[in-house]
Write an enzyme that holds these catalytic residues in place. Structure first.
Site, PDB file in Angstrom:
ATOM      1  N   ARG A  93      16.326  12.813   1.181  1.00 14.33           N
ATOM      2  CA  ARG A  93      15.712  13.134   2.471  1.00 14.33           C
ATOM      3  C   ARG A  93      16.787  13.025   3.554  1.00 14.33           C
ATOM      4  O   ARG A  93      16.086  12.480   4.665  1.00 14.33           O
ATOM      5  CB  ARG A  93      14.516  12.253   2.463  1.00 14.33           C
ATOM      6  CG  ARG A  93      13.466  12.542   1.365  1.00 14.33           C
ATOM      7  CD  ARG A  93      12.878  14.000   1.486  1.00 14.33           C
ATOM      8  NE  ARG A  93      11.976  14.096   0.479  1.00 14.33           N
ATOM      9  CZ  ARG A  93      12.413  14.874  -0.536  1.00 14.33           C
ATOM     10  NH1 ARG A  93      13.457  15.447  -0.684  1.00 14.33           N
ATOM     11  NH2 ARG A  93      11.686  14.903  -1.701  1.00 14.33           N
ATOM     12  N   SER A 114       4.156  12.796   4.415  1.00 17.83           N
ATOM     13  CA  SER A 114       4.339  11.437   3.965  1.00 17.83           C
ATOM     14  C   SER A 114       4.859  10.597   5.094  1.00 17.83           C
ATOM     15  O   SER A 114       6.020  11.207   5.849  1.00 17.83           O
ATOM     16  CB  SER A 114       5.306  11.259   3.037  1.00 17.83           C
ATOM     17  OG  SER A 114       4.532  11.972   1.705  1.00 17.83           O
ATOM     18  N   GLU A 127      10.015   8.234   6.851  1.00 23.48           N
ATOM     19  CA  GLU A 127      10.621   9.584   6.704  1.00 23.48           C
ATOM     20  C   GLU A 127      10.231  10.486   7.728  1.00 23.48           C
ATOM     21  O   GLU A 127      11.266  11.213   8.430  1.00 23.48           O
ATOM     22  CB  GLU A 127       9.750  10.128   5.620  1.00 23.48           C
ATOM     23  CG  GLU A 127      10.527  11.779   5.045  1.00 23.48           C
ATOM     24  CD  GLU A 127       9.620  12.373   3.988  1.00 23.48           C
ATOM     25  OE1 GLU A 127       9.309  11.404   3.030  1.00 23.48           O
ATOM     26  OE2 GLU A 127       9.403  13.400   3.741  1.00 23.48           O
TER      27      GLU A 127
HETATM   28  C1  LIG Z   1       0.836  18.276   5.100  1.00 26.19           C
HETATM   29  C2  LIG Z   1       2.197  17.950   4.989  1.00 26.19           C
HETATM   30  C3  LIG Z   1       2.905  17.832   3.751  1.00 26.19           C
HETATM   31  C4  LIG Z   1       4.297  17.503   3.748  1.00 26.19           C
HETATM   32  N1  LIG Z   1       5.201  17.721   2.469  1.00 26.19           N
HETATM   33  C5  LIG Z   1       6.375  17.283   2.610  1.00 26.19           C
HETATM   34  C6  LIG Z   1       6.731  16.935   1.166  1.00 26.19           C
HETATM   35  O1  LIG Z   1       6.291  17.232   0.242  1.00 26.19           O
HETATM   36  N2  LIG Z   1       8.365  17.015   1.084  1.00 26.19           N
HETATM   37  C7  LIG Z   1       8.869  16.933   2.320  1.00 26.19           C
HETATM   38  O2  LIG Z   1      10.254  16.792   2.083  1.00 26.19           O
HETATM   39  N3  LIG Z   1       8.569  16.903   3.562  1.00 26.19           N
HETATM   40  C8  LIG Z   1       7.259  17.264   3.855  1.00 26.19           C
HETATM   41  N4  LIG Z   1       6.336  17.325   4.866  1.00 26.19           N
HETATM   42  C9  LIG Z   1       7.210  16.966   6.035  1.00 26.19           C
HETATM   43  C10 LIG Z   1       7.801  18.208   6.682  1.00 26.19           C
HETATM   44  O3  LIG Z   1       7.000  19.430   6.319  1.00 26.19           O
HETATM   45  C11 LIG Z   1       9.224  18.560   6.016  1.00 26.19           C
HETATM   46  O4  LIG Z   1      10.170  17.834   6.476  1.00 26.19           O
HETATM   47  C12 LIG Z   1       9.686  19.934   6.902  1.00 26.19           C
HETATM   48  O5  LIG Z   1      10.935  20.351   6.012  1.00 26.19           O
HETATM   49  C13 LIG Z   1      10.223  19.984   8.515  1.00 26.19           C
HETATM   50  O6  LIG Z   1      10.473  21.252   8.777  1.00 26.19           O
HETATM   51  P1  LIG Z   1       9.799  21.651  10.348  1.00 26.19           P
HETATM   52  O7  LIG Z   1      10.520  22.932  10.455  1.00 26.19           O
HETATM   53  O8  LIG Z   1       8.477  21.428  10.559  1.00 26.19           O
HETATM   54  O9  LIG Z   1      11.040  20.730  10.963  1.00 26.19           O
HETATM   55  P2  LIG Z   1      10.475  19.568  12.478  1.00 26.19           P
HETATM   56  O10 LIG Z   1       9.516  18.860  11.992  1.00 26.19           O
HETATM   57  O11 LIG Z   1      10.519  20.588  13.422  1.00 26.19           O
HETATM   58  O12 LIG Z   1      11.889  18.941  12.591  1.00 26.19           O
HETATM   59  C14 LIG Z   1      12.313  17.918  11.609  1.00 26.19           C
HETATM   60  C15 LIG Z   1      13.787  17.695  11.992  1.00 26.19           C
HETATM   61  O13 LIG Z   1      14.557  18.663  11.525  1.00 26.19           O
HETATM   62  C16 LIG Z   1      15.373  19.023  12.728  1.00 26.19           C
HETATM   63  N5  LIG Z   1      15.455  20.844  12.678  1.00 26.19           N
HETATM   64  C17 LIG Z   1      14.232  21.510  12.667  1.00 26.19           C
HETATM   65  N6  LIG Z   1      14.817  22.796  12.780  1.00 26.19           N
HETATM   66  C18 LIG Z   1      16.453  22.751  12.895  1.00 26.19           C
HETATM   67  C19 LIG Z   1      17.405  23.469  12.672  1.00 26.19           C
HETATM   68  N7  LIG Z   1      17.182  24.922  12.788  1.00 26.19           N
HETATM   69  N8  LIG Z   1      18.575  22.993  12.906  1.00 26.19           N
HETATM   70  C20 LIG Z   1      18.971  21.762  13.061  1.00 26.19           C
HETATM   71  N9  LIG Z   1      17.816  20.727  12.870  1.00 26.19           N
HETATM   72  C21 LIG Z   1      16.515  21.276  12.837  1.00 26.19           C
HETATM   73  C22 LIG Z   1      14.537  18.392  13.898  1.00 26.19           C
HETATM   74  O14 LIG Z   1      15.366  18.218  15.043  1.00 26.19           O
HETATM   75  C23 LIG Z   1      13.876  17.107  13.243  1.00 26.19           C
HETATM   76  O15 LIG Z   1      15.113  16.212  13.190  1.00 26.19           O
HETATM   77  C24 LIG Z   1       5.119  17.614   4.981  1.00 26.19           C
HETATM   78  C25 LIG Z   1       4.423  17.680   6.129  1.00 26.19           C
HETATM   79  C26 LIG Z   1       2.988  17.783   6.349  1.00 26.19           C
HETATM   80  C27 LIG Z   1       2.384  18.198   7.487  1.00 26.19           C
END
Ligand SMILES: Cc1cc2nc3c(=O)[nH]c(=O)nc-3n(C[C@H](O)[C@H](O)[C@H](O)COP(=O)(O)OP(=O)(O)OC[C@H]3O[C@@H](n4cnc5c(N)ncnc54)[C@H](O)[C@@H]3O)c2cc1C
Length: 330
Positions: free
Chosen positions: A187, A237, A312
């Site tokens: 992660r 999580s 996380e």
């Molecule tokens: C219901 C639910 C279930 C989930 N289950 C999981 C799971 O099973 N496994 C898991 O790993 N995660 C899980 N997550 C967490 C989350 O979905 C992941 O971490 C996801 O990959 C984040 O993507 P995002 O586009 O929403 O990023 P954001 O939340 O918008 O950003 C997360 C981080 O990434 C950075 N970031 C985003 N886009 C970019 C980019 N283009 N370039 C550089 N940095 C960037 C941001 O600055 C921030 O630090 C879950 C979340 C929810 C709500």
């Protein structure tokens, strides 16, 4: 008094310039935009500016300008791993979304832009008979966020299938990274909490029957539906499930449940009664409610097990720093 006038003049000039830099036909600019509308926790005050760029050229000129003017900026995807502050963010949020969602499949090689939805990417690759992304089929968020977090499930991470990627530095220069340079570990990656903006990634998958992949995805989705709360806003999580933790005291959900914290509530933030590693927003939770609940969980678990839970999920401070939610120094 003069400072106040100076600050508002600078802000007005910045907003005017950004509107000018982002061609409104292909991008979107919002001022004083509530961040609760851009995250799955539905928490967060206004960002001075939120930009949804429409092209790489727009991102380039915008980042150059923000760097020159020393304006704080933050890249987000769907905000599914972020807690924004009730005070919002004094700077510019760059949301990488739909304009960057192209996916190109060539044999076993997939090139995907950073704004592509993880769920859609997994499904598209499955339909094309490419296996390796089944574990992300239930994860909200974009490919960019997934790469930054090295997100995944079933002890896998997206980094396992990354061949290379392209990211832009804060001065607007693009750089290529081979997998080994990305620092993928459980992660985490070098892009987490950094200034890099991920633009696209190349993945290597393996051929398998679409029917087999589809069945595997359905099974994963069924399990997630049974285990995880889905009705109320959350960010997945909250605490990391590291190997060391698994080996010593078990996964965080189980440990928090055994500490008797299921259903514990501060304001409208509540430890889910369905899965204790989730904090749900019952309606009007604020960032401080979530932070206090996180502190309480960590204290109680530490008192019972001697183990310090790590988060996380990330917190975005009003100044634009992205820190682990358990980081005491924000
Ligand atoms: C219901 C639910 C279930 C989930 N289950 C999981 C799971 O099973 N496994 C898991 O790993 N995660 C899980 N997550 C967490 C989350 O979905 C992941 O971490 C996801 O990959 C984040 O993507 P995002 O586009 O929403 O990023 P954001 O939340 O918008 O950003 C997360 C981080 O990434 C950075 N970031 C985003 N886009 C970019 C980019 N283009 N370039 C550089 N940095 C960037 C941001 O600055 C921030 O630090 C879950 C979340 C929810 C709500």
């Amino acid at each position: 008094m003069f400072d106040l006038v100076d600050t508002s003049l600078r802000m007005a000039a910045m907003k005017h310039k950004i509107r000018h830099l982002v061609d409104m036909n292909v991008g979107r600019v919002c001022f004083d935009e509530p961040l609760k509308n851009h995250c799955t926790w539905k928490i967060g005050g206004p960002a001075d500016v939120l930009v949804e760029p429409g092209s790489v050229e727009q991102i380039t000129v915008l980042r150059r300008y923000l760097h020159e003017q020393k304006v704080a900026s933050l890249t987000i995807g769907q905000g599914s791993n972020l807690l924004f502050d009730d005070a919002g963010f004094r700077g510019v949020v760059v949301k990488v979304g739909r304009s960057f969602s192209a996916v190109d499949i060539d044999g076993e090689t997939v090139t995907t832009e950073a704004g592509a939805s993880a769920v859609r990417l997994a499904r598209q690759c499955g339909l094309a008979g490419l296996s390796g992304l089944e574990h992300i089929v239930g994860i909200p968020g974009t490919l960019g966020g997934l790469v930054a977090m090295n997100g995944g499930s079933l002890r896998q991470g997206i980094g396992d299938v990354v061949v290379s990627l392209e990211a832009m530095d804060k001065e607007g220069q693009c750089h290529s990274f081979m997998r080994d340079a990305c620092g993928f570990a459980y992660r985490t990656s070098i892009f987490q909490d950094s200034d890099w903006l991920i633009l696209r990634a190349t993945l290597r998958l393996r051929k398998e029957s679409p029917n087999t992949i589809h069945a595997r995805m359905l099974e994963i989705l069924r399990e997630r539906r049974e285990k995880f709360p889905r009705r109320l806003p959350n960010c997945g999580s909250v605490f990391l499930s590291t190997e060391q933790m698994h080996a010593t005291i078990g996964p965080p959900g189980k440990v928090i449940e055994e500490t008797g914290l299921k259903g514990t509530r501060i304001g409208d933030a509540e430890v889910s009664t369905q899965h204790a590693n989730f904090i749900i927003n019952r309606g009007n939770a604020g960032s401080e409610d979530v932070c206090r609940l996180v502190r309480l969980i960590r204290e109680k678990v530490y008192a019972r097990t001697g183990f310090r839970l790590q988060c996380e999920a990330r917190k975005v401070t009003p100044a634009g720093n992205v820190v682990r939610l358990d980081c005491e120094s924000y």
